[in-house]
Design an enzyme around this catalytic site. Structure first.
Site, short mmCIF file in Angstrom:
data_model
loop_
_atom_site.label_atom_id
_atom_site.label_comp_id
_atom_site.label_asym_id
_atom_site.label_seq_id
_atom_site.Cartn_x
_atom_site.Cartn_y
_atom_site.Cartn_z
N PRO A 129 1.35 -1.04 -0.22
CA PRO A 129 -0.06 -0.26 -0.34
C PRO A 129 1.26 1.16 0.11
CG PRO A 129 -0.39 -1.39 1.73
CD PRO A 129 0.65 -1.63 1.26
N GLU A 136 0.07 -7.02 8.65
CA GLU A 136 0.17 -5.82 9.05
C GLU A 136 1.15 -5.25 7.59
OE1 GLU A 136 -1.44 -3.36 9.97
OE2 GLU A 136 -2.68 -4.35 10.22
N ARG A 158 -1.18 -9.37 -20.94
CA ARG A 158 -2.13 -9.59 -22.40
C ARG A 158 -1.39 -8.30 -23.12
NH1 ARG A 158 -5.49 -5.27 -22.39
NH2 ARG A 158 -7.45 -6.40 -23.38
N ASP A 188 -5.70 0.05 -31.82
CA ASP A 188 -5.71 1.52 -31.95
C ASP A 188 -6.98 2.45 -32.66
OD1 ASP A 188 -4.35 -0.34 -34.53
OD2 ASP A 188 -6.45 -0.68 -34.24
C1 9D3 Z 1 -3.04 0.10 10.05
C2 9D3 Z 1 -4.04 -0.64 8.65
N1 9D3 Z 1 -3.03 -1.43 8.02
C3 9D3 Z 1 -4.20 -2.48 7.71
C4 9D3 Z 1 -5.84 -2.21 7.49
C5 9D3 Z 1 -2.37 -1.45 6.65
C6 9D3 Z 1 -2.43 -2.35 5.66
C7 9D3 Z 1 -1.56 -3.52 5.67
C8 9D3 Z 1 -1.82 -4.22 4.94
C9 9D3 Z 1 -3.07 -2.15 4.66
C10 9D3 Z 1 -3.38 -2.99 3.40
C11 9D3 Z 1 -2.30 -4.06 3.37
C12 9D3 Z 1 -1.78 -5.44 3.05
N2 9D3 Z 1 -2.21 -4.55 1.31
C13 9D3 Z 1 -1.02 -4.58 0.64
O1 9D3 Z 1 -0.59 -5.58 0.52
C14 9D3 Z 1 -1.51 -4.17 -0.89
C15 9D3 Z 1 -2.31 -3.22 -1.44
C16 9D3 Z 1 -3.95 -2.75 -0.71
O2 9D3 Z 1 -3.97 -3.09 0.68
N3 9D3 Z 1 -3.94 -2.19 -1.20
C17 9D3 Z 1 -3.50 -1.95 -2.69
N4 9D3 Z 1 -2.85 -2.08 -3.36
C18 9D3 Z 1 -2.38 -2.61 -2.54
S1 9D3 Z 1 -0.82 -3.93 -2.72
C19 9D3 Z 1 -0.21 -4.59 -1.26
#
Ligand code: 9D3
Length: 266
Positions: free
Chosen positions: A105, A132, A170, A185
Site C-alpha cells: 500500500p 501488517e 495481455r 488503435d
Molecule cells: C494499519 C492499517 N493496515 C491494515 C488495515 C494497513 C495495511 C496493511 C497491509 C493495509 C493493507 C495491507 C495489505 N495490502 C497489500 O499488501 C497491498 C495493497 C493494498 O492493500 N491496497 C492496494 N494495493 C496493494 S498492493 C499490496
C-alpha cells in the site's frame, strides 16, 4: 481506454518470466483458470513460479511472521525466510539482476505506463506482503520499487500481483486475438470506452423495453464512428474529467454536442 494506454505490444524476445514470493501460492492458480492469461501460458509466452517463505524457514514451526517491535496489532513478515525466498526467486528467473517489486500500500499507484515498463523487463520478482506488511529492512535490502493498486485496503499483495501479471501478459505479442488487438488503435484512445450493445434490438417490457440507439442499426459507418467518439468524450467528461486535457477543436465541438444533448435529456 486510458491516456497512457499505448497501442500495440511490448518488445518480444523470449517469454516473460515471473517469480512470485507468496505465503499463499495457490492464489496464483487463478492465472490458469481461463481467459487471456491461461491461453498465453499455454502458448509459452510467460511463466509464473511461486516461492513460499515458509519453505525457507529453519525452525520447527516454520515461522514466517512475528509481532511488531514497538507494539501494536497484527504481525509482520520476518526478514530471514522472506529474504531467502526472494534470493531463490531471483536465481529462479535468471538474468543478471531481475527487477524486484514489492506490492504494498506504500507503493506508487500502478498505471499502464508502469505495466508496460515492467513487462519490458522480461524477468521479474514480485513480492507479496501479508499481515501488517514486511519487515522494512526487506524493502531496503531486496526491493527495487514498491507498487500499489490504489487507495483501498487489500488483505495482501497477491490480488495486486495477479492484476499486474494479467495487465502485463495481455501486452505480450500473441497473447490477444486479432479482434482484441485491433481495438487497441481505436480513434477514442485516451478516453473511456463508448457504450456497447448486442442483440436484441429491444429488451422485453419487464426490462423497460430499452432499445439500442438507432444510429447503431443504420449501417452508416461514419455516423456510428462519430456517435461513438462523442459518447466516449461525454462519458470521460462526466466520470473522468482528469483525463480530458488538451482536446483538439474537432473533439471540443463533439463534446459540446454531447453536453448540449446531455442538458436537454435532463
Ligand atoms: C494499519 C492499517 N493496515 C491494515 C488495515 C494497513 C495495511 C496493511 C497491509 C493495509 C493493507 C495491507 C495489505 N495490502 C497489500 O499488501 C497491498 C495493497 C493494498 O492493500 N491496497 C492496494 N494495493 C496493494 S498492493 C499490496
Amino acid at each position: 481506454m486510458t491516456p497512457d494506454e499505448g497501442a500495440g505490444t511490448v518488445s518480444g524476445g523470449g517469454p516473460l518470466n515471473i517469480a512470485v514470493v507468496t505465503l499463499f501460492p495457490a492464489m496464483l492458480d487463478a492465472l490458469r483458470v481461463g481467459g487471456v492469461a491461461a491461453r498465453a501460458s499455454e502458448r509459452g509466452l510467460f511463466t509464473v513460479t511461486a516461492y513460499n517463505p515458509r519453505d525457507f524457514t529453519s525452525d520447527r514451526h516454520r515461522t514466517v511472521d512475528d509481532r511488531p517491535y514497538g507494539g501494536g496489532p497484527g504481525m509482520v513478515m520476518m526478514f530471514e525466510p522472506t529474504f531467502r525466498a526472494i534470493e531463490a526467486a531471483r536465481a529462479g528467473v535468471g538474468g543478471s539482476s531481475p527487477l524486484t517489486v514489492l506490492l504494498s500500500p506504500q507503493g506508487r499507484a500502478l498505471d499502464q505506463c508502469a505495466v508496460r515498463r515492467l513487462a519490458d523487463c522480461r524477468r521479474l520478482v514480485l513480492v507479496c506482503g501479508r499481515y501488517e506488511g514486511v519487515d522494512e529492512r526487506l524493502v531496503e535490502a531486496a526491493a527495487d520499487e514498491e507498487i500499489s493498486l490504489g487507495d483501498f485496503v487489500l488483505s495482501g499483495g497477491e490480488p495486486a500481483a495477479l492484476a499486474l501479471i494479467d495487465a502485463m501478459v495481455r501486452l505480450l505479442p500473441g497473447a490477444l486475438g486479432h479482434q482484441d488487438s485491433a481495438a487497441e488503435d481505436s480513434f477514442a484512445e485516451g478516453l473511456l470506452d463508448w457504450p456497447h450493445y448486442t442483440r436484441p434490438e429491444r429488451l422485453a417490457p419487464e426490462h423497460g423495453g430499452r432499445a439500442v440507439p438507432p444510429v447503431l442499426l443504420g449501417g452508416n459507418h461514419g455516423a456510428v464512428r462519430r456517435w461513438r467518439e462523442k459518447q466516449a468524450l461525454g462519458r470521460t467528461w462526466l466520470r473522468r474529467p482528469d483525463l480530458l486535457r488538451g482536446l483538439d477543436t474537432g473533439r471540443e465541438a463533439l463534446l459540446a454536442e454531447f453536453i448540449a444533448e446531455h442538458r436537454a435529456d435532463g
